[in-house]
Design a protein around this motif. Structure first.
Motif, PDB file in Angstrom:
ATOM      1  N   LYS A   2       0.910  -1.256   0.123  1.00 23.93           N
ATOM      2  CA  LYS A   2      -0.388  -0.538   0.003  1.00 23.93           C
ATOM      3  C   LYS A   2       0.710   1.129   0.210  1.00 23.93           C
ATOM      4  O   LYS A   2       0.384   2.471  -0.813  1.00 23.93           O
TER       5      LYS A   2
ATOM      6  N   GLY B  80      -8.893  -5.088  -5.930  1.00 24.15           N
ATOM      7  CA  GLY B  80      -8.473  -5.300  -6.879  1.00 24.15           C
ATOM      8  C   GLY B  80      -7.255  -4.138  -7.981  1.00 24.15           C
ATOM      9  O   GLY B  80      -6.495  -4.285  -8.925  1.00 24.15           O
TER      10      GLY B  80
ATOM     11  N   THR C 163       1.898  -9.081  -0.771  1.00 24.15           N
ATOM     12  CA  THR C 163       1.750  -7.925  -0.780  1.00 24.15           C
ATOM     13  C   THR C 163       1.843  -7.595   0.614  1.00 24.15           C
ATOM     14  O   THR C 163       1.771  -5.962   0.752  1.00 24.15           O
TER      15      THR C 163
HETATM   16  C1  LIG Z   1      -5.007  -3.750   0.269  1.00 20.94           C
HETATM   17  C2  LIG Z   1      -3.968  -5.112   0.627  1.00 20.94           C
HETATM   18  C3  LIG Z   1      -4.438  -6.540  -0.846  1.00 20.94           C
HETATM   19  C4  LIG Z   1      -5.204  -6.250  -2.248  1.00 20.94           C
HETATM   20  O1  LIG Z   1      -5.453  -5.423  -2.859  1.00 20.94           O
HETATM   21  P1  LIG Z   1      -5.928  -4.071  -4.173  1.00 20.94           P
HETATM   22  O2  LIG Z   1      -5.669  -4.212  -4.906  1.00 20.94           O
HETATM   23  O3  LIG Z   1      -7.292  -3.945  -2.814  1.00 20.94           O
HETATM   24  O4  LIG Z   1      -6.563  -5.733  -4.847  1.00 20.94           O
HETATM   25  C5  LIG Z   1      -4.114  -7.862  -0.702  1.00 20.94           C
HETATM   26  N1  LIG Z   1      -3.127  -7.768   0.761  1.00 20.94           N
HETATM   27  C6  LIG Z   1      -2.252  -6.860   1.403  1.00 20.94           C
HETATM   28  C7  LIG Z   1      -1.764  -7.413   1.961  1.00 20.94           C
HETATM   29  C8  LIG Z   1      -3.124  -5.741   1.481  1.00 20.94           C
HETATM   30  O5  LIG Z   1      -3.079  -4.684   2.090  1.00 20.94           O
END
Ligand SMILES: *Cc1c(COP(=O)(O)O)cnc(C)c1O
Length: 406
Positions: A112, A242, A379
């Protein structure tokens, strides 16, 4: 020479053009606006050779980012996260060419930060004084710290069930934080009302402003650059709103326009949890948009998004690239999270682990071949989700008698 080759914004449904140098939300049609660039102009200075001497942050692709003045950049050193081979784990699931882009190693410990760095920088450049958003936790934490660095006010609303550390991050950065006894959509309604009543804030919910997407797309540029300008065969992405998947698809298209990659694109896979799988359901039904998913719940909290504004863009990206959408159980996700840490020493977030569970399933069905080069997006760091690994060990007595310990 232009620092940014941003030319205009475009409605993702109608193609209608919008001024990129005014603060914008969604299009008249109520759908996301996409930033468009003059790639010919960008390509004069942004070349694969030029990149070899640029700093290892996402700002290395500045011609294809929206910030016009380098002085507007608000940075904590984000970008160029490692693309790690996973040989032991890959062999375990029959995908020896498995790689993981590890977004746990970025400010705030989740990807993020990319969206926040670019979104906050551009908002401040356009004169915005405050930002407000609903979040499942990580986005709020990221926007709070970048807003602090930019000197912007920040209002965040998140579900009480969001990872507790993300609350702490918001408070530490001086943001105003609201906890909501509900889901992200409920938080969104509160933020929407607050922005209308208070004034002085831009609503920066997922895909309700155009530049978070621009930050997240840099994952696509980076992973292709890290592969020596080769595209992988498959990319798996944990899909909530997404943005990352839409962004990676956008980056791939832009790299084609820049002449950096050929016609072949990786098959993009939207991974969701069985407890919240609106996009998987729509994909399986052949629908262009998703329906709100009832009683959404998963341990992969960041992907608890029952209805995404950009669902049609995710579905389009998946279908255009010959990809797929797949849901995995929390049980499988937590098991893969532990296996990966034990096999490879990487403690990843449950959202990333969901992609591993999906890779395993897709190898079993044959969607992923034994010789495919496969990239999973992790992520965020597992450190933000300590409760996902139960620790059941005894506390030792201090008198040194260890023979009784099993
Ligand atoms: C927000 C988030 C996602 C999903 O991301 P999007 O872009 O909203 O699909 C996946 N993994 C983590 C750790 C997140 O914080």
């Amino acid at each position: 020479m232009s620092f940014s080759a941003l030319s205009h914004l475009e409605c993702s449904r109608t193609g209608e053009r919008y001024d990129a140098d005014a603060v914008q939300g969604v299009s008249q049609a109520g759908v996301p606006l996409l930033a468009r660039y003059d790639t010919e102009l960008a390509g004069r200075t942004l070349t694969r050779e030029a990149l070899t001497t640029r700093p290892a942050t996402l700002w290395r692709y500045h011609e294809m980012l929206p910030v016009r003045d380098p002085a507007s950049i608000v940075s904590l050193g984000e970008g160029m996260t490692p693309l790690l081979p996973l040989p032991r784990y890959g062999a375990r699931i029959g995908v020896p060419g498995l790689l993981m882009k590890d977004e746990g190693l970025i400010p705030t410990g989740s990807f993020k930060a990319r969206g926040a760095a670019v979104g906050v920088s551009r908002a401040a450049e356009l004169g915005v004084k405050g930002v407000a958003m609903p979040t499942n936790g990580n986005a709020g934490a990221a926007w709070a710290v970048y807003a602090a660095r930019a000197g912007l006010r920040c209002l965040i609303a998140m579900p009480v069930a969001a990872p507790a550390i993300t609350r702490t991050e918001c408070v530490a950065a001086g943001a105003e934080l609201w906890l909501v006894d509900g889901l992200i959509g409920d938080a969104g309604r509160l933020i929407n009302a607050a922005v209308r009543e208070r004034g002085g804030y831009q609503e920066v919910s997922t895909l309700k402003e155009p530049y978070r997407l621009e930050g997240k797309k840099t994952m696509g540029y980076e992973l292709v650059e890290q592969l020596g300008w080769q595209v992988p065969d498959v990319i798996l992405y944990p899909t909530g709103g997404g943005v990352g998947l839409i962004g990676i698809h956008k980056a791939l298209r832009e790299m084609q326009e820049l002449g950096w990659i050929g016609d072949r694109l990786p098959r993009l896979v939207a991974v969701q949890a069985t407890g919240c799988a609106p996009i998987v359901r729509a994909y399986e039904q052949g629908a262009d948009v998703s329906e709100p998913f009832p009683d959404a719940a998963t341990v992969a909290f960041g992907i608890t998004v029952p209805k995404a504004l950009g669902d049609f863009l995710v579905l389009r990206a998946v279908r255009e690239t010959g990809g797929t959408a797949i849901a995995v159980t929390d049980e499988a996700t937590l098991a893969e999270q532990r296996r990966l840490a034990a096999d490879e020493g990487a403690f990843i977030c449950p959202e990333g682990a969901a992609c591993l569970a999906a890779a395993r399933d897709l190898r079993d069905t044959g969607f992923i071949g034994a010789s495919d080069r496969v990239v999973v997006l992790n992520t965020g760091t597992g450190l933000k989700y300590p409760e996902t690994i139960p620790v059941e060990v005894p506390t030792l007595p201090v008198d040194g008698r260890i023979q009784n310990v099993r």
